[in-house]
Design a protein around this motif. Structure first.
Motif, PDB file in Angstrom:
ATOM      1  N   ALA A 243      66.692  61.761  14.002  1.00 27.87           N
ATOM      2  CA  ALA A 243      65.448  61.223  13.425  1.00 27.87           C
ATOM      3  C   ALA A 243      64.819  60.113  14.279  1.00 27.87           C
ATOM      4  CB  ALA A 243      65.682  60.750  11.989  1.00 27.87           C
ATOM      5  N   PRO A 244      65.621  59.269  14.963  1.00 27.81           N
ATOM      6  CA  PRO A 244      64.980  58.235  15.782  1.00 27.81           C
ATOM      7  C   PRO A 244      64.153  58.806  16.935  1.00 27.81           C
ATOM      8  CG  PRO A 244      67.269  57.673  15.361  1.00 27.81           C
ATOM      9  CD  PRO A 244      67.084  59.089  14.880  1.00 27.81           C
ATOM     10  N   ALA A 245      64.364  60.091  17.253  1.00 29.35           N
ATOM     11  CA  ALA A 245      63.574  60.708  18.337  1.00 29.35           C
ATOM     12  C   ALA A 245      62.369  61.474  17.805  1.00 29.35           C
ATOM     13  CB  ALA A 245      64.466  61.642  19.157  1.00 29.35           C
ATOM     14  N   PHE A 246      62.224  61.573  16.489  1.00 27.85           N
ATOM     15  CA  PHE A 246      61.096  62.359  15.941  1.00 27.85           C
ATOM     16  C   PHE A 246      59.759  61.829  16.463  1.00 27.85           C
ATOM     17  CE2 PHE A 246      63.291  63.797  11.682  1.00 27.85           C
ATOM     18  CZ  PHE A 246      64.089  64.659  12.405  1.00 27.85           C
ATOM     19  N   PHE A 247      59.669  60.507  16.512  1.00 30.74           N
ATOM     20  CA  PHE A 247      58.399  59.903  16.907  1.00 30.74           C
ATOM     21  C   PHE A 247      58.055  60.290  18.352  1.00 30.74           C
ATOM     22  CE2 PHE A 247      55.944  56.475  18.819  1.00 30.74           C
ATOM     23  CZ  PHE A 247      54.879  56.379  17.935  1.00 30.74           C
ATOM     24  N   ALA A 248      59.038  60.143  19.235  1.00 30.72           N
ATOM     25  CA  ALA A 248      58.811  60.464  20.653  1.00 30.72           C
ATOM     26  C   ALA A 248      58.551  61.958  20.827  1.00 30.72           C
ATOM     27  CB  ALA A 248      60.018  60.033  21.473  1.00 30.72           C
ATOM     28  N   GLN A 249      59.295  62.745  20.055  1.00 32.71           N
ATOM     29  CA  GLN A 249      59.141  64.201  20.147  1.00 32.71           C
ATOM     30  C   GLN A 249      57.731  64.623  19.721  1.00 32.71           C
ATOM     31  OE1 GLN A 249      62.351  65.911  17.964  1.00 32.71           O
ATOM     32  NE2 GLN A 249      63.023  66.972  19.814  1.00 32.71           N
ATOM     33  N   ARG A 250      57.289  64.052  18.605  1.00 29.46           N
ATOM     34  CA  ARG A 250      55.944  64.405  18.138  1.00 29.46           C
ATOM     35  C   ARG A 250      54.883  63.912  19.125  1.00 29.46           C
ATOM     36  NH1 ARG A 250      53.772  64.665  12.041  1.00 29.46           N
ATOM     37  NH2 ARG A 250      55.467  66.158  12.025  1.00 29.46           N
ATOM     38  N   THR A 251      55.134  62.747  19.702  1.00 34.08           N
ATOM     39  CA  THR A 251      54.174  62.204  20.677  1.00 34.08           C
ATOM     40  C   THR A 251      53.954  63.205  21.812  1.00 34.08           C
ATOM     41  OG1 THR A 251      54.877  59.966  20.162  1.00 34.08           O
ATOM     42  CG2 THR A 251      53.762  60.264  22.264  1.00 34.08           C
ATOM     43  N   VAL A 252      55.062  63.733  22.374  1.00 39.08           N
ATOM     44  CA  VAL A 252      54.872  64.639  23.524  1.00 39.08           C
ATOM     45  C   VAL A 252      54.319  65.995  23.069  1.00 39.08           C
ATOM     46  CG1 VAL A 252      56.626  63.448  24.894  1.00 39.08           C
ATOM     47  CG2 VAL A 252      57.270  65.535  23.676  1.00 39.08           C
ATOM     48  N   LYS A 253      54.707  66.418  21.866  1.00 38.21           N
ATOM     49  CA  LYS A 253      54.175  67.706  21.376  1.00 38.21           C
ATOM     50  C   LYS A 253      52.675  67.617  21.131  1.00 38.21           C
ATOM     51  CE  LYS A 253      58.396  69.887  19.975  1.00 38.21           C
ATOM     52  NZ  LYS A 253      59.262  70.452  18.985  1.00 38.21           N
ATOM     53  N   GLN A 254      52.236  66.475  20.620  1.00 39.28           N
ATOM     54  CA  GLN A 254      50.789  66.287  20.392  1.00 39.28           C
ATOM     55  C   GLN A 254      50.026  66.368  21.701  1.00 39.28           C
ATOM     56  OE1 GLN A 254      49.652  66.439  17.568  1.00 39.28           O
ATOM     57  NE2 GLN A 254      50.191  64.869  16.109  1.00 39.28           N
ATOM     58  N   ARG A 255      50.699  66.029  22.773  1.00 42.08           N
ATOM     59  CA  ARG A 255      50.037  66.065  24.087  1.00 42.08           C
ATOM     60  C   ARG A 255      50.145  67.436  24.737  1.00 42.08           C
ATOM     61  NH1 ARG A 255      52.915  60.549  26.200  1.00 42.08           N
ATOM     62  NH2 ARG A 255      51.853  59.112  24.791  1.00 42.08           N
ATOM     63  N   GLY A 256      50.736  68.385  24.014  1.00 39.28           N
ATOM     64  CA  GLY A 256      50.797  69.758  24.522  1.00 39.28           C
ATOM     65  C   GLY A 256      52.091  70.122  25.223  1.00 39.28           C
ATOM     66  N   PHE A 257      53.083  69.220  25.203  1.00 41.58           N
ATOM     67  CA  PHE A 257      54.366  69.553  25.834  1.00 41.58           C
ATOM     68  C   PHE A 257      55.274  70.231  24.816  1.00 41.58           C
ATOM     69  CE2 PHE A 257      52.435  66.276  28.345  1.00 41.58           C
ATOM     70  CZ  PHE A 257      52.620  66.757  29.637  1.00 41.58           C
ATOM     71  N   ASP A 258      56.298  70.922  25.335  1.00 44.17           N
ATOM     72  CA  ASP A 258      57.178  71.668  24.420  1.00 44.17           C
ATOM     73  C   ASP A 258      58.329  70.826  23.911  1.00 44.17           C
ATOM     74  OD1 ASP A 258      56.042  74.467  24.697  1.00 44.17           O
ATOM     75  OD2 ASP A 258      56.379  73.930  26.787  1.00 44.17           O
ATOM     76  N   ASP A 259      58.768  69.871  24.719  1.00 42.25           N
ATOM     77  CA  ASP A 259      59.896  69.040  24.274  1.00 42.25           C
ATOM     78  C   ASP A 259      59.935  67.761  25.099  1.00 42.25           C
ATOM     79  OD1 ASP A 259      62.067  68.300  22.730  1.00 42.25           O
ATOM     80  OD2 ASP A 259      63.466  69.754  23.581  1.00 42.25           O
ATOM     81  N   LEU A 260      60.772  66.887  24.597  1.00 36.80           N
ATOM     82  CA  LEU A 260      60.963  65.576  25.196  1.00 36.80           C
ATOM     83  C   LEU A 260      62.092  65.668  26.223  1.00 36.80           C
ATOM     84  CD1 LEU A 260      60.384  62.496  24.623  1.00 36.80           C
ATOM     85  CD2 LEU A 260      62.236  62.630  22.945  1.00 36.80           C
ATOM     86  N   LEU A 261      61.950  64.964  27.326  1.00 34.60           N
ATOM     87  CA  LEU A 261      63.062  64.821  28.271  1.00 34.60           C
ATOM     88  C   LEU A 261      63.544  63.381  28.136  1.00 34.60           C
ATOM     89  CD1 LEU A 261      64.726  66.141  30.541  1.00 34.60           C
ATOM     90  CD2 LEU A 261      63.031  65.286  32.164  1.00 34.60           C
ATOM     91  N   CYS A 262      64.826  63.203  27.859  1.00 34.89           N
ATOM     92  CA  CYS A 262      65.322  61.846  27.605  1.00 34.89           C
ATOM     93  C   CYS A 262      65.841  61.212  28.899  1.00 34.89           C
ATOM     94  CB  CYS A 262      66.449  61.875  26.569  1.00 34.89           C
ATOM     95  SG  CYS A 262      65.937  62.626  25.029  1.00 34.89           S
ATOM     96  N   LEU A 263      65.442  59.969  29.109  1.00 39.56           N
ATOM     97  CA  LEU A 263      65.898  59.208  30.276  1.00 39.56           C
ATOM     98  C   LEU A 263      66.955  58.194  29.843  1.00 39.56           C
ATOM     99  CD1 LEU A 263      62.373  58.548  31.844  1.00 39.56           C
ATOM    100  CD2 LEU A 263      63.983  60.407  32.361  1.00 39.56           C
ATOM    101  N   ASP A 264      67.741  57.734  30.804  1.00 38.66           N
ATOM    102  CA  ASP A 264      68.823  56.807  30.445  1.00 38.66           C
ATOM    103  C   ASP A 264      68.260  55.452  30.019  1.00 38.66           C
ATOM    104  OD1 ASP A 264      68.134  56.139  33.207  1.00 38.66           O
ATOM    105  OD2 ASP A 264      69.878  54.810  33.105  1.00 38.66           O
ATOM    106  N   ALA A 265      69.002  54.789  29.161  1.00 34.31           N
ATOM    107  CA  ALA A 265      68.537  53.507  28.622  1.00 34.31           C
ATOM    108  C   ALA A 265      68.655  52.399  29.653  1.00 34.31           C
ATOM    109  CB  ALA A 265      69.345  53.144  27.380  1.00 34.31           C
ATOM    110  N   ALA A 266      69.632  52.516  30.573  1.00 27.97           N
ATOM    111  CA  ALA A 266      69.898  51.409  31.494  1.00 27.97           C
ATOM    112  C   ALA A 266      68.829  51.280  32.568  1.00 27.97           C
ATOM    113  CB  ALA A 266      71.277  51.587  32.131  1.00 27.97           C
ATOM    114  N   THR A 267      68.441  52.395  33.219  1.00 28.84           N
ATOM    115  CA  THR A 267      67.493  52.288  34.340  1.00 28.84           C
ATOM    116  C   THR A 267      66.159  52.972  34.053  1.00 28.84           C
ATOM    117  OG1 THR A 267      68.071  54.379  35.421  1.00 28.84           O
ATOM    118  CG2 THR A 267      69.489  52.483  35.899  1.00 28.84           C
TER     119      THR A 267
END
Ligand code: PLP
Ligand code: COI
Length: 408
Positions: A243-267
């Motif tokens: 659920a904490p990724a729903f927001f990011a997922q919807r953000t990219v889908k609204q922009r026409g992308f199919d899914d989110l690619l997750c980057l590391d938290a450290a860098t």
């Protein structure tokens, strides 16, 4: 279906609503000594199914609510999950929870995902269910839930498939997706592990996770968003990771992308995984790289482990489990994601943007023509599906231990 339903009815009375109890009492779980699985349910438009409930209500689910015991090891709860299918299979439906249940208050919950396929010889098989059992056990240790033993997990999954066999899509038309859940259902306001644990498996026929079959998907990474940090529980299939990724997922889908690619938290420069699948990049000389699991921020996918073996054994590739910088993608010829739902899905492009939508043009990459799967991706997809659906005798023999045939 004329078997005695006494233990089943008793359990149903505990979990189901009044209307469902009436229904459930008229319907016993199917006998396990039938000789043949049911044919796929007629008049179902299997081709229309995506990765959702598809408006379907399958017949039975597994539900086992047990008391957690403190073991000799204070860090490990135990429970006796060894109940029979007669006691645990109930008609698919709702069950009651106290508002004080730890699953609701503190997110003490894990889930799994695995598929049953109707194979070319008419059999039905689960793909590597022991792996899902082991992953859930690892998660249970982290979440102080009593782990479900592998044999119990696999025989429950087996029973759920058998009981719902008419919902296993025809050969070549998707799969029956099983969703095991393990959660703290005891009522206690205290911030501590639940005194009661519920192990449930429900199922649903599904088609492709991404629309369009083997068409390449477009991923977008959001700088400033990460799914998991070191020391957290990103390596656990915890319900609370999604659920904490729903927001990011919807953000990219609204922009026409199919899914989110997750980057590391450290860098913020290393690729970790997609929203619900692992990531691979194919470099020249058939070298495949996928992020390693050491940081414990990536889900150890069952498909990921299978693809690593298949890439080496069946495609002659070299596989490296190591870091992939966003900038490395410029050298890659192909990329793909893989997971139980996603199977092997080609990635056509990766975009990188800030949360506000400003794209980092230099970081964006297109693989090939952006829509056709690359040759290695295509081969891995074919090989995986061939093993899952049993269409090649040689692969059937060599990967027999990846296949759990559900006896009728
Ligand atoms: N990564 C995440 C975050 C997932 O949710 C999944 C799906 O389960 C995967 C990877 C792939 O794992 P598996 O191949 O076991 O389905
Ligand atoms: C799966 O692929 O089985 C998953 O669990 C991922 C997801 C749909 C959340």
């Amino acid at each position: 279906m004329t078997r005695s339903i006494v233990p089943f009815a008793a359990l149903a009375a505990f979990f189901l609503t009044a209307a469902e109890q009436t229904q459930a009492a008229t319907r016993a779980p199917p006998s396990s000594n039938k000789r043949q699985h049911s044919d796929p349910k007629p008049n179902v438009d299997w081709d229309s199914f995506g990765f959702s409930m598809n408006g379907v209500r399958t017949d039975y689910m597994w539900l086992n609510r047990v008391e957690a015991q403190e073991g000799d090891d204070v860090m490990q709860l135990t429970a006796d999950y060894s109940a029979s299918p007669n006691d645990c299979l109930s008609e698919f439906g709702t069950f009651q929870l106290s508002p004080a249940a730890t699953v609701l208050n503190y997110g003490q919950a894990l889930f799994e995902g695995l598929k049953a396929f109707r194979r070319v010889d008419g059999s039905i098989a689960l793909f590597r269910p022991e792996r899902n059992a082991e992953r859930m056990q690892n998660g249970a240790k982290r979440f102080l839930l009593p782990p479900v033993p592998t044999d119990v997990f696999v025989s429950a999954a087996d029973a759920v498939v058998r009981a719902n066999s008419r919902w296993v899509p025809p050969f070549g038309k998707g799969a029956l997706y099983l969703r095991p859940l393990l959660m703290g259902t005891g009522d206690d306001l205290g911030v501590k592990p639940s005194w009661e644990s519920t192990f449930c498996i429900y199922c649903c026929p599904v088609g492709n996770y991404f629309k369009g079959g083997l068409k390449a998907i477009r991923l977008q990474a959001l700088r400033g968003f990460s799914r998991a940090a070191q020391g957290g529980a990103g390596h656990v299939k915890a319900s609370g990771n999604y659920a904490p990724a729903f927001f990011a997922q919807r953000t990219v889908k609204q922009r026409g992308f199919d899914d989110l690619l997750c980057l590391d938290a450290a860098t913020g420069n290393l690729i970790e995984e997609a929203g619900a699948s692992n990531f691979f990049a194919v470099f020249p000389n058939n070298t495949i790289v996928t992020p390693c699991l050491h940081s414990e921020t990536i889900l150890p996918g069952v498909t990921r482990a299978s693809i690593i073996e298949l890439a080496v054994r069946e495609c002659g590739c070299t596989v490296v489990e190591g870091p992939i910088q966003l900038s490395d993608l410029h050298e890659a010829c192909e990329a793909f994601c893989c997971g139980t739902g996603a199977s092997v899905t080609p990635v056509g492009s990766v975009s990188v943007a800030k949360i506000d939508g400003t794209e980092d043009k230099e970081a964006c990459v297109i693989f090939g023509d952006g829509s056709t799967p690359g040759p290695i991706t295509q081969r891995l997809y074919n090989t995986l599906l061939t093993i899952q659906t049993g269409t090649d005798e040689d692969l059937n023999q060599r990967y027999a231990d990846w296949i759990h045939v559900v006896e009728p």
